[in-house]
Design an enzyme around this catalytic site. Structure first.
Site, PDB file in Angstrom:
ATOM      1  N   CYS A 165      32.152  78.571  40.790  1.00 58.13           N
ATOM      2  CA  CYS A 165      32.317  77.716  41.966  1.00 58.13           C
ATOM      3  C   CYS A 165      33.751  77.637  42.464  1.00 58.13           C
ATOM      4  O   CYS A 165      34.006  77.103  43.538  1.00 58.13           O
ATOM      5  CB  CYS A 165      31.794  76.315  41.659  1.00 58.13           C
ATOM      6  SG  CYS A 165      30.157  76.338  40.911  1.00 58.13           S
ATOM      7  N   HIS A 305      35.395  68.022  44.621  1.00 59.36           N
ATOM      8  CA  HIS A 305      34.352  68.984  44.231  1.00 59.36           C
ATOM      9  C   HIS A 305      32.994  68.292  44.318  1.00 59.36           C
ATOM     10  O   HIS A 305      32.040  68.877  44.807  1.00 59.36           O
ATOM     11  CB  HIS A 305      34.640  69.506  42.828  1.00 59.36           C
ATOM     12  CG  HIS A 305      33.768  70.631  42.405  1.00 59.36           C
ATOM     13  ND1 HIS A 305      33.658  71.799  43.128  1.00 59.36           N
ATOM     14  CD2 HIS A 305      32.943  70.775  41.333  1.00 59.36           C
ATOM     15  CE1 HIS A 305      32.817  72.622  42.507  1.00 59.36           C
ATOM     16  NE2 HIS A 305      32.357  72.016  41.425  1.00 59.36           N
ATOM     17  N   GLU A 316      35.806  63.798  37.739  1.00 61.40           N
ATOM     18  CA  GLU A 316      36.721  64.020  38.858  1.00 61.40           C
ATOM     19  C   GLU A 316      37.315  62.719  39.378  1.00 61.40           C
ATOM     20  O   GLU A 316      38.507  62.667  39.704  1.00 61.40           O
ATOM     21  CB  GLU A 316      36.015  64.772  39.986  1.00 61.40           C
ATOM     22  CG  GLU A 316      36.971  65.225  41.072  1.00 61.40           C
ATOM     23  CD  GLU A 316      36.329  66.116  42.116  1.00 61.40           C
ATOM     24  OE1 GLU A 316      37.081  66.733  42.900  1.00 61.40           O
ATOM     25  OE2 GLU A 316      35.080  66.194  42.158  1.00 61.40           O
ATOM     26  N   LYS A 337      29.646  68.284  49.923  1.00 58.44           N
ATOM     27  CA  LYS A 337      28.436  68.848  49.307  1.00 58.44           C
ATOM     28  C   LYS A 337      27.229  67.937  49.523  1.00 58.44           C
ATOM     29  O   LYS A 337      26.088  68.380  49.378  1.00 58.44           O
ATOM     30  CB  LYS A 337      28.654  69.079  47.810  1.00 58.44           C
ATOM     31  CG  LYS A 337      29.533  70.268  47.472  1.00 58.44           C
ATOM     32  CD  LYS A 337      29.560  70.511  45.968  1.00 58.44           C
ATOM     33  CE  LYS A 337      30.441  71.684  45.603  1.00 58.44           C
ATOM     34  NZ  LYS A 337      31.878  71.391  45.744  1.00 58.44           N
ATOM     35  N   HIS A 342      25.575  72.762  47.417  1.00 64.67           N
ATOM     36  CA  HIS A 342      26.609  73.475  46.656  1.00 64.67           C
ATOM     37  C   HIS A 342      26.509  74.973  46.954  1.00 64.67           C
ATOM     38  O   HIS A 342      25.577  75.641  46.519  1.00 64.67           O
ATOM     39  CB  HIS A 342      26.421  73.208  45.168  1.00 64.67           C
ATOM     40  CG  HIS A 342      27.596  73.608  44.331  1.00 64.67           C
ATOM     41  ND1 HIS A 342      28.629  74.398  44.807  1.00 64.67           N
ATOM     42  CD2 HIS A 342      27.905  73.335  43.035  1.00 64.67           C
ATOM     43  CE1 HIS A 342      29.508  74.587  43.843  1.00 64.67           C
ATOM     44  NE2 HIS A 342      29.095  73.945  42.760  1.00 64.67           N
ATOM     45  N   PHE A 403      31.899  76.770  36.571  1.00 64.44           N
ATOM     46  CA  PHE A 403      31.402  77.008  35.215  1.00 64.44           C
ATOM     47  C   PHE A 403      32.377  77.944  34.491  1.00 64.44           C
ATOM     48  O   PHE A 403      32.873  78.912  35.061  1.00 64.44           O
ATOM     49  CB  PHE A 403      30.022  77.665  35.251  1.00 64.44           C
ATOM     50  CG  PHE A 403      28.890  76.736  35.598  1.00 64.44           C
ATOM     51  CD1 PHE A 403      29.059  75.367  35.639  1.00 64.44           C
ATOM     52  CD2 PHE A 403      27.626  77.244  35.870  1.00 64.44           C
ATOM     53  CE1 PHE A 403      28.011  74.517  35.946  1.00 64.44           C
ATOM     54  CE2 PHE A 403      26.569  76.402  36.179  1.00 64.44           C
ATOM     55  CZ  PHE A 403      26.757  75.043  36.211  1.00 64.44           C
TER      56      PHE A 403
END
Length: 417
Positions: A165, A305, A316, A337, A342, A403
């Site tokens: 991502c 994010h 976050e 998002k 996403h 990831f």
């Protein structure tokens, strides 16, 4: 060595919120959800039956039929987004030194749709080992950058970044650094992803990463809400034109923002979970501020994010509080998002575009679908919940975390002479 200044002069968008930059921004500012039920394949046996899909996309607007058939959908998205960015920038490629223009383009999983189709056919039909001659070129992640380079004759650096991502943000940072070091004048950068297919959906379902809130699919992407249960898969492509300032000024380009810094760190913690205290996120924002030569008091907006996962949103928000201290309460935070879903490897480009337009339009796009804030998240944070807010944004950050523990962040600033 004096570093050159880098500006954004074009944006192209193929997204669940629209297939042009104007439509993308209009729906972001309005707080529109791009989530829809999946109809392109049978989802009866899937835990998740919805996604944020690109709508009314016709590759033949950008490609002839013969060429389009050689490409995976993620490449078609890439070509369309790159084309939109080039057109939006107004750059005359016929009268520009193409040796000084490159393409750094991202994708997290490349041609997973073509892989699914071809291998599925091969296995199910028990064919002799003879695959489509375009099978490999369709699936490799670098092929989008190659196509962009070939179609527009761009002879500068051309390659792909793949870091889940964080992929598109890494691509942007590479392009930014090469321009400010004087290695190129212009880059077409960004990313594309087309994961809404049987294997893409099934794989993320198996990881328990995606929302299964089929009864409320339109509002299932709900970052920071107490009932969030995973991200909503998105698809599309977003392109940006990054350009050396004097090069842009010489041709009279419209400048939407200046890119002033980028940071890259690793969590070194877990394959899929973020560091629980947001250590990598703290470090990447700190590195970005240092690279940009700014402090915590200079930032007015952070595009988080914010995936709508239980662990990610907590980590976050802890990170921004830890780094910015009490100053965090003077900063608008939001997760776009909640509207786009996403976009995986393309997420960084989509969210940087949102931050650039927030600076240029002086509007903070909202975090939609939030009904009850998670009690573990500080209620005093300005998460720009459910409605856009007008604000004169001078500096914005955009966070992306992938990831594998890959973290990337960019700093963007209102352009001034």
């Amino acid at each position: 060595m004096e570093l050159k200044r880098v500006v954004v002069t074009g944006i192209g968008a193929i997204t669940p919120l629209g297939n042009s930059v104007d439509e993308f921004w209009e729906n972001l500012a309005k707080g529109v959800s791009g989530s829809e039920l999946i109809t392109r394949f049978d989802v009866t046996n899937y835990k998740t039956k919805f996604a944020c899909q690109v709508k009314d996309f016709d590759p033949l607007q950008w490609l002839d039929k013969k060429e389009a058939r050689k490409m995976d959908l993620f490449v078609q998205f890439s070509i369309a987004a790159a084309s939109g960015a080039i057109k939006h920038s107004g750059i005359d490629l016929a009268n520009t030194n193409l040796d000084r223009i490159g393409a750094i383009w991202a994708s997290g999983i490349g041609g997973i749709g073509s892989f699914t189709e071809e291998v599925g056919s091969f296995v199910c039909q028990g064919r002799i080992p003879k695959l489509n001659p375009f099978f490999i070129p369709k699936i490799i992640t670098n092929i989008a950058a190659g196509y962009i380079s070939i179609l527009w004759g761009l002879r500068g650096p051309s390659y792909c970044t793949t870091s889940a991502c964080a992929s598109a943000t890494h691509a942007m940072i590479d392009a930014f650094n090469l321009i400010r070091l004087g290695k190129a004048d212009v880059f077409v950068t960004g990313g594309a992803e087309a994961p809404v297919n049987e294997v893409g959906l099934g794989g993320f379902n198996a990881m328990h990463a995606t929302s299964t809130n089929n009864d409320e699919y339109k509002t299932a992407s709900r970052p920071f809400d107490v009932s969030r249960d995973g991200f909503v898969m998105g698809e599309g492509g977003v392109g940006l034109i990054l350009e050396e300032l004097e090069h842009a000024k010489k041709r009279g380009a419209t400048i939407y923002a200046e890119m002033i810094g980028g940071g890259m760190t690793s969590d070194a913690y877990h394959l899929t979970a973020p560091h629980p205290e947001g250590l990598g996120a703290i470090n990447v924002m700190k590195e970005t501020l240092l690279d940009a030569g700014i402090g915590i008091n200079d930032v007015q907006y952070i595009n988080l994010h914010g995936t709508s996962t239980p662990l990610g949103d907590l980590a976050e928000t802890k990170a921004v509080k830890e780094l910015f201290g009490n100053q965090v309460y003077n900063i608008n935070l939001s997760s776009t998002k909640s509207m786009t879903g996403h976009l995986l490897g393309a997420a960084g480009a989509a969210e940087a575009a949102a931050a650039i337009l927030a600076i240029y339009k002086k509007i903070i796009p909202p975090t939609i679908n939030n009904k009850v804030l998670d009690p573990n998240i500080d209620s005093k944070l300005n998460l720009t919940l459910n409605e856009a807010q007008h604000r004169d944004v001078k500096v914005a950050l955009s966070n992306t975390f992938g990831f594998g523990g890959h973290n990337a962040c960019v700093a963007l600033k209102e352009y001034q002479e």
